[in-house]
Design a protein around this motif. Structure first.
Motif, PDB file in Angstrom:
ATOM      1  N   VAL A 300       0.837  -1.204   0.000  1.00 47.98           N
ATOM      2  CA  VAL A 300       0.000   0.000   0.000  1.00 47.98           C
ATOM      3  C   VAL A 300       0.871   1.254   0.000  1.00 47.98           C
ATOM      4  O   VAL A 300       0.604   2.223  -0.713  1.00 47.98           O
ATOM      5  N   ALA A 301       1.946   1.231   0.789  1.00 53.72           N
ATOM      6  CA  ALA A 301       2.820   2.403   0.904  1.00 53.72           C
ATOM      7  C   ALA A 301       3.639   2.642  -0.358  1.00 53.72           C
ATOM      8  O   ALA A 301       3.859   3.787  -0.766  1.00 53.72           O
ATOM      9  N   GLU A 302       4.071   1.565  -1.015  1.00 53.47           N
ATOM     10  CA  GLU A 302       5.023   1.698  -2.128  1.00 53.47           C
ATOM     11  C   GLU A 302       4.373   1.656  -3.507  1.00 53.47           C
ATOM     12  O   GLU A 302       4.912   2.228  -4.458  1.00 53.47           O
ATOM     13  N   ARG A 303       3.232   0.973  -3.630  1.00 53.95           N
ATOM     14  CA  ARG A 303       2.601   0.840  -4.950  1.00 53.95           C
ATOM     15  C   ARG A 303       1.085   0.741  -4.785  1.00 53.95           C
ATOM     16  O   ARG A 303       0.445  -0.232  -5.196  1.00 53.95           O
ATOM     17  N   ALA A 304       0.537   1.774  -4.182  1.00 62.35           N
ATOM     18  CA  ALA A 304      -0.893   1.782  -3.869  1.00 62.35           C
ATOM     19  C   ALA A 304      -1.757   1.591  -5.108  1.00 62.35           C
ATOM     20  O   ALA A 304      -2.853   1.026  -5.034  1.00 62.35           O
ATOM     21  N   HIS A 305      -1.270   2.063  -6.274  1.00 62.22           N
ATOM     22  CA  HIS A 305      -2.066   2.011  -7.506  1.00 62.22           C
ATOM     23  C   HIS A 305      -2.416   0.582  -7.916  1.00 62.22           C
ATOM     24  O   HIS A 305      -3.387   0.353  -8.639  1.00 62.22           O
ATOM     25  N   THR A 306      -1.631  -0.414  -7.456  1.00 58.49           N
ATOM     26  CA  THR A 306      -1.923  -1.806  -7.824  1.00 58.49           C
ATOM     27  C   THR A 306      -3.096  -2.372  -7.030  1.00 58.49           C
ATOM     28  O   THR A 306      -3.684  -3.375  -7.421  1.00 58.49           O
ATOM     29  N   ARG A 307      -3.414  -1.727  -5.905  1.00 54.62           N
ATOM     30  CA  ARG A 307      -4.518  -2.153  -5.028  1.00 54.62           C
ATOM     31  C   ARG A 307      -4.423  -3.634  -4.667  1.00 54.62           C
ATOM     32  O   ARG A 307      -5.414  -4.356  -4.558  1.00 54.62           O
ATOM     33  N   GLU A 308      -3.191  -4.069  -4.462  1.00 51.90           N
ATOM     34  CA  GLU A 308      -2.935  -5.468  -4.113  1.00 51.90           C
ATOM     35  C   GLU A 308      -3.618  -5.856  -2.803  1.00 51.90           C
ATOM     36  O   GLU A 308      -4.240  -6.914  -2.702  1.00 51.90           O
ATOM     37  N   ALA A 309      -3.509  -5.003  -1.806  1.00 48.43           N
ATOM     38  CA  ALA A 309      -4.110  -5.308  -0.503  1.00 48.43           C
ATOM     39  C   ALA A 309      -5.626  -5.392  -0.607  1.00 48.43           C
ATOM     40  O   ALA A 309      -6.262  -6.266   0.006  1.00 48.43           O
TER      41      ALA A 309
END
Length: 436
Positions: A300-309
């Motif tokens: 979330v902190a490093e690549r929020a745009h992927t919405r992995e979480a």
């Protein structure tokens, strides 16, 4: 796939010294009786504990899911759960902050008891040494006369204490006031704890922190009547970081019943979780380990745009509630709507659910020309606008680009014999239904 298939794969996180420490880390303890005693109790020999669910609706919702998963975590630690569905307390209803509940008929409440029991049973294991039990407080409340209730239970409650409970105090200070029926609810819940203590040796009750007054009515009653100390845990009321109420979507509660909230709507609800909330939601609503959640927090902190979480959260919770098969269908539907999968492969229920929030229109058979469809669906305001959209390559029917402004869509293209998915450009969708 049944949600029961998840029970065998669930586990608590072994990196914690005991289940109490894990509950604390997951943010599930807002208020409790003696913490040191509780930790010692939960780290020791198996105990019996309970949580109650009132049939004030035909389904449980996300607030109840917090309790169900808390119960499951305690069961995984070796303790014995009692799932109480309130056939008697549901006839009265616990006091709401603002106004009196509408009383449902006895027949309706009995029917809803059955529904809720079925939902509770999906989240707990009813096998093994610490198998769960279902109980119904109507079993011990119905045979009791009013006089016996007052003599044996009511005499142990002090009105001065009762009116200090937060929910009662707020209602007393409102124009609505509070009825004697709802005022007595805390006595009924206290009696439940006493009965379960006597029948099963139950020494812990869990519930939402807004129910703390009701939870402690039971601990106090057992202390007075039996001279024993028992415990209660109040979980926090979950709110969004922006202050809005959690568990609402488009003004509607997120129910656990698929007929009241589809798997697609459930999945989308979790997928739309804000970055500021997603880590806390993973802690409360999934069985992901501390290590896994910390990795997702980093994502979330490093690549929020992927919405992995968010995708992990949405998959895990929707699978818990509706099963993996239904969740996989939801993901396939999401992809298919935008041309990344086969629309024709979606069953009708999934297709209808996935498109239920789209603009829609109904058109007659024989009127399936592309220009009319674009206008009828609301994707463009006029025939000239529709022709321009087709000319620019932005018109799609069932993800197939239409390049001829005079094209007529054949009935064979209708999904399940009556639906067309219209798209303008990359992401603007609408649904057209063509009745037989």
């Amino acid at each position: 796939m049944s949600t029961n298939t998840f029970l065998s794969s669930q586990s608590n996180d072994p990196s914690f010294a005991n289940v109490w420490q894990e509950l604390k880390w997951r943010g599930l303890v807002h208020v409790s009786t003696d913490e040191a005693e509780l930790e010692k109790l939960l780290a020791g020999e198996p105990i019996t504990y309970y949580c109650g669910f009132d049939p004030t609706a035909p389904s449980l919702h996300l607030g109840n899911l917090v309790q169900l998963l808390t119960m499951r975590r305690l069961q995984l630690a070796g303790h014995k759960p009692l799932g109480l569905v309130g056939g008697s307390t549901g006839l009265v209803g616990d006091p709401r902050p603002t106004a009196e509940r509408t009383m449902n008929t006895k027949e309706t409440v009995a029917e809803w008891v059955g529904y809720l029991q079925g939902q509770v049973q999906r989240f707990l294991s009813f096998e093994g040494e610490n198998a769960a039990r279902m109980v119904n407080n109507l079993d011990w409340t119905a045979p009791m006369s009013a006089l016996d209730f007052l003599r044996e239970i009511g005499k142990h409650f002090r009105v001065g204490t009762m009116i200090k409970k937060d929910i009662v105090a707020s209602r007393l200070n409102s124009e609505e006031g509070i009825s004697y029926a709802e005022f007595s609810y805390q006595i009924l819940q206290g009696m439940d704890y006493l009965e379960l203590f006597r029948q099963y040796g139950c020494v812990l009750q869990t519930g939402g922190s807004d129910q703390w007054g009701n939870l402690t009515s039971g601990t106090e009653l057992i202390r007075k009547v039996e001279g024993k100390s028992v415990h209660a845990i109040g979980t926090p009321l979950i709110t969004n970081s922006d202050g809005t109420k959690f568990g609402k979507s488009e003004g509607n509660a997120i129910w656990l019943d698929a007929a009241m909230c589809s798997p697609y709507a459930m999945y989308q609800f979790w997928l739309n979780t804000a970055d500021a909330d997603v880590v806390e939601r993973l802690k409360v609503f999934t069985f992901r380990s501390r290590t896994e959640i910390e990795e997702l927090e980093k994502a979330v902190a490093e690549r929020a745009h992927t919405r992995e979480a968010q995708r992990v959260l949405a998959y895990d919770v929707t699978s818990l509630v509706h099963g993996e098969e239904a969740t996989d269908k939801v993901i396939a539907a999401s992809a298919a709507l935008f041309g990344q999968g086969e629309l024709e492969a979606l069953d009708e229920a999934t297709l209808v659910s996935a498109t239920s929030q789209l603009p829609s229109a109904t058109v007659e058979r024989g009127s399936l020309n592309i220009i009319g469809l674009l206008v009828a669906s609301g994707l463009v305001p006029s025939n000239s606008g529709a022709r321009r959209t087709v000319a620019e390559g932005g018109a799609y029917v069932n993800n197939e680009k239409i390049t001829d402004p005079d094209a007529v869509i054949d009935d064979s293209k209708l999904l399940h014999g009556k639906y067309l998915l219209m798209r303008r450009g990359k992401r603007t969708l609408a649904m057209v239904e063509v009745p037989a």
